[in-house]
Design a protein around this motif. Structure first.
Motif, PDB file in Angstrom:
ATOM      1  N   ARG A 104     -30.241 -24.685  30.613  1.00  0.00           N
ATOM      2  CA  ARG A 104     -28.889 -24.307  30.999  1.00  0.00           C
ATOM      3  C   ARG A 104     -28.033 -25.550  31.178  1.00  0.00           C
ATOM      4  N   GLY A 105     -28.670 -26.662  31.617  1.00  0.00           N
ATOM      5  CA  GLY A 105     -27.926 -27.910  31.755  1.00  0.00           C
ATOM      6  C   GLY A 105     -27.404 -28.403  30.419  1.00  0.00           C
ATOM      7  N   ASP A 106     -28.243 -28.315  29.372  1.00  0.00           N
ATOM      8  CA  ASP A 106     -27.803 -28.697  28.023  1.00  0.00           C
ATOM      9  C   ASP A 106     -26.603 -27.867  27.603  1.00  0.00           C
ATOM     10  N   PHE A 107     -26.694 -26.559  27.814  1.00  0.00           N
ATOM     11  CA  PHE A 107     -25.608 -25.662  27.428  1.00  0.00           C
ATOM     12  C   PHE A 107     -24.331 -26.005  28.189  1.00  0.00           C
ATOM     13  N   THR A 108     -24.451 -26.212  29.504  1.00  0.00           N
ATOM     14  CA  THR A 108     -23.272 -26.463  30.329  1.00  0.00           C
ATOM     15  C   THR A 108     -22.579 -27.762  29.944  1.00  0.00           C
ATOM     16  N   VAL A 109     -23.362 -28.819  29.744  1.00  0.00           N
ATOM     17  CA  VAL A 109     -22.756 -30.097  29.369  1.00  0.00           C
ATOM     18  C   VAL A 109     -22.108 -30.009  27.992  1.00  0.00           C
ATOM     19  N   SER A 110     -22.762 -29.341  27.054  1.00  0.00           N
ATOM     20  CA  SER A 110     -22.171 -29.145  25.730  1.00  0.00           C
ATOM     21  C   SER A 110     -20.852 -28.396  25.855  1.00  0.00           C
ATOM     22  N   LEU A 111     -20.848 -27.357  26.693  1.00  0.00           N
ATOM     23  CA  LEU A 111     -19.636 -26.572  26.911  1.00  0.00           C
ATOM     24  C   LEU A 111     -18.527 -27.434  27.501  1.00  0.00           C
ATOM     25  N   LEU A 112     -18.846 -28.248  28.509  1.00  0.00           N
ATOM     26  CA  LEU A 112     -17.830 -29.089  29.142  1.00  0.00           C
ATOM     27  C   LEU A 112     -17.183 -30.033  28.136  1.00  0.00           C
ATOM     28  N   VAL A 121     -16.635 -29.701  37.531  1.00  0.00           N
ATOM     29  CA  VAL A 121     -15.203 -29.931  37.278  1.00  0.00           C
ATOM     30  C   VAL A 121     -14.889 -31.419  37.359  1.00  0.00           C
ATOM     31  N   MET A 122     -15.528 -32.133  38.293  1.00  0.00           N
ATOM     32  CA  MET A 122     -15.337 -33.586  38.370  1.00  0.00           C
ATOM     33  C   MET A 122     -15.808 -34.251  37.084  1.00  0.00           C
ATOM     34  N   MET A 123     -16.951 -33.768  36.580  1.00  0.00           N
ATOM     35  CA  MET A 123     -17.451 -34.312  35.323  1.00  0.00           C
ATOM     36  C   MET A 123     -16.481 -34.019  34.185  1.00  0.00           C
ATOM     37  N   LEU A 124     -15.930 -32.807  34.157  1.00  0.00           N
ATOM     38  CA  LEU A 124     -14.964 -32.440  33.128  1.00  0.00           C
ATOM     39  C   LEU A 124     -13.757 -33.373  33.168  1.00  0.00           C
ATOM     40  N   ARG A 125     -13.273 -33.687  34.354  1.00  0.00           N
ATOM     41  CA  ARG A 125     -12.109 -34.579  34.479  1.00  0.00           C
ATOM     42  C   ARG A 125     -12.414 -35.952  33.911  1.00  0.00           C
ATOM     43  N   ASP A 126     -13.662 -36.433  34.112  1.00  0.00           N
ATOM     44  CA  ASP A 126     -14.051 -37.722  33.536  1.00  0.00           C
ATOM     45  C   ASP A 126     -14.163 -37.641  32.014  1.00  0.00           C
ATOM     46  N   ILE A 127     -14.704 -36.531  31.525  1.00  0.00           N
ATOM     47  CA  ILE A 127     -14.842 -36.350  30.078  1.00  0.00           C
ATOM     48  C   ILE A 127     -13.477 -36.305  29.407  1.00  0.00           C
ATOM     49  N   LEU A 128     -12.492 -35.696  30.068  1.00  0.00           N
ATOM     50  CA  LEU A 128     -11.140 -35.596  29.510  1.00  0.00           C
ATOM     51  C   LEU A 128     -10.510 -36.963  29.272  1.00  0.00           C
ATOM     52  N   LYS A 129     -10.989 -37.986  29.948  1.00  0.00           N
ATOM     53  CA  LYS A 129     -10.430 -39.332  29.796  1.00  0.00           C
ATOM     54  C   LYS A 129     -10.989 -40.056  28.568  1.00  0.00           C
ATOM     55  N   VAL A 177     -10.953 -29.071  23.293  1.00  0.00           N
ATOM     56  CA  VAL A 177      -9.926 -28.047  23.051  1.00  0.00           C
ATOM     57  C   VAL A 177      -8.746 -28.244  23.994  1.00  0.00           C
ATOM     58  N   MET A 178      -9.014 -28.569  25.244  1.00  0.00           N
ATOM     59  CA  MET A 178      -7.941 -28.775  26.223  1.00  0.00           C
ATOM     60  C   MET A 178      -7.020 -29.920  25.815  1.00  0.00           C
ATOM     61  N   LYS A 179      -7.581 -30.939  25.174  1.00  0.00           N
ATOM     62  CA  LYS A 179      -6.791 -32.112  24.786  1.00  0.00           C
ATOM     63  C   LYS A 179      -6.087 -31.936  23.441  1.00  0.00           C
ATOM     64  N   ALA A 180      -6.446 -30.903  22.711  1.00  0.00           N
ATOM     65  CA  ALA A 180      -6.006 -30.768  21.320  1.00  0.00           C
ATOM     66  C   ALA A 180      -4.491 -30.718  21.167  1.00  0.00           C
ATOM     67  N   ASP A 181      -3.796 -30.058  22.102  1.00  0.00           N
ATOM     68  CA  ASP A 181      -2.344 -29.927  21.983  1.00  0.00           C
ATOM     69  C   ASP A 181      -1.587 -31.014  22.746  1.00  0.00           C
ATOM     70  N   GLY A 182      -2.335 -32.009  23.224  1.00  0.00           N
ATOM     71  CA  GLY A 182      -1.696 -33.154  23.863  1.00  0.00           C
ATOM     72  C   GLY A 182      -1.418 -32.999  25.343  1.00  0.00           C
ATOM     73  N   LYS A 183      -1.821 -31.879  25.944  1.00  0.00           N
ATOM     74  CA  LYS A 183      -1.609 -31.705  27.384  1.00  0.00           C
ATOM     75  C   LYS A 183      -2.663 -30.765  27.946  1.00  0.00           C
ATOM     76  N   VAL A 184      -2.994 -30.990  29.206  1.00  0.00           N
ATOM     77  CA  VAL A 184      -3.938 -30.138  29.909  1.00  0.00           C
ATOM     78  C   VAL A 184      -3.160 -29.397  30.986  1.00  0.00           C
TER      79      VAL A 184
END
Length: 239
Positions: free
Chosen positions: A48-56, A94-102, A62-69
């Motif tokens: 499940r960890g593999d799936f979750t990290v892949s999803l994040l 969510v904290m990890m997601l915020r780091d990935i977005l950078k 996708v969140m970054k695709a249009d230039g804004k989150v």
């Protein structure tokens, strides 16, 4: 593994390899500081960890695709994670997601890694969640849809399945047919055959190992397939 160790320690295998591993290494820092946790990593075994990290990572792309989150996208992700793993672990995710977005995400390479290690029903669940994210702000931006198309192709999802899932979120006059991977010229027998095939392929039991929340998402998709079939059946007067 610092602040993320509580929920990913020992819960990841192949996600530490390839491009996903590069992203995780950057986010987490030194992933080999805790030898006890490293011993539990089993490359090749999907968790499940593999799936979750892949999803994040793919959600971030996708969140970054249009230039804004936007807030609605973050809320969509937070709510899914909260239901999937509980409030405390969801906060860490969510904290990890915020780091990935950078980061700059090598979308094609990540998607191909997911294709190699994650089974097909689970990849369909990933795709379903990505389309759900795109529609979270009630506007499915063309750049987001292009990004999801790119991800789907490189994850090895068939065009028929991609169109089927997309039609659950981007309805049109032929949405019921598209969900079953058909067009209006299909015969009654072809409609029945397509429905039977998808009822097996998309059955929630296919992703039972990913937990109750993913099964819930799978059930929603399964219901969409049933509703599409019923729409066509009633329209045609099929028995």
């Amino acid at each position: 593994m610092g602040k993320y160790g509580k929920w990913i320690g020992g819960g990841l295998g192949w996600a530490f390899l390839g491009p996903l591993g590069g992203i995780l290494g950057f986010v987490i820092g030194s992933i080999y500081d805790n030898a006890a946790e490293v011993k539990q990593l089993k490359p090749g075994q999907t968790t499940r960890g593999d799936f979750t990290v892949s999803l994040l990572v793919l959600l971030a792309a996708v969140m970054k695709a249009d230039g804004k989150v936007v807030r609605s996208e973050l809320d969509y992700v937070k709510e899914y994670l909260r239901r999937s793993m509980g409030s405390e672990r969801a906060r860490d995710a969510v904290m990890m997601l915020r780091d990935i977005l950078k980061q700059n995400i090598p979308v094609k390479d990540v998607s191909m890694q997911v294709s190699r290690y994650l089974d097909y029903p689970s990849r369909l669940q990933l795709l379903h969640l990505l389309y759900g994210l795109s529609g979270a702000d009630k506007i499915m931006h063309p750049k987001e849809l292009e990004m999801i198309d790119l991800i789907a192709r490189n994850m090895g999802v068939s065009e028929t399945d991609r169109q089927s899932i997309k039609s659950m979120f981007v309805p049109d006059t032929d949405a019921a047919y598209r969900i079953l991977g058909l067009d209006r010229t299909a015969t009654d027998e072809e409609v029945k055959k397509a429905f039977r095939k998808m009822a097996v392929e998309y059955h929630p039991d296919k992703v039972s190992y990913l937990g109750e929340e993913l099964q819930k998402v799978a059930k929603e998709k399964f219901q969409k397939i049933n509703e599409a079939y019923e729409t066509i059946r009633k329209e045609r007067g099929m028995k």
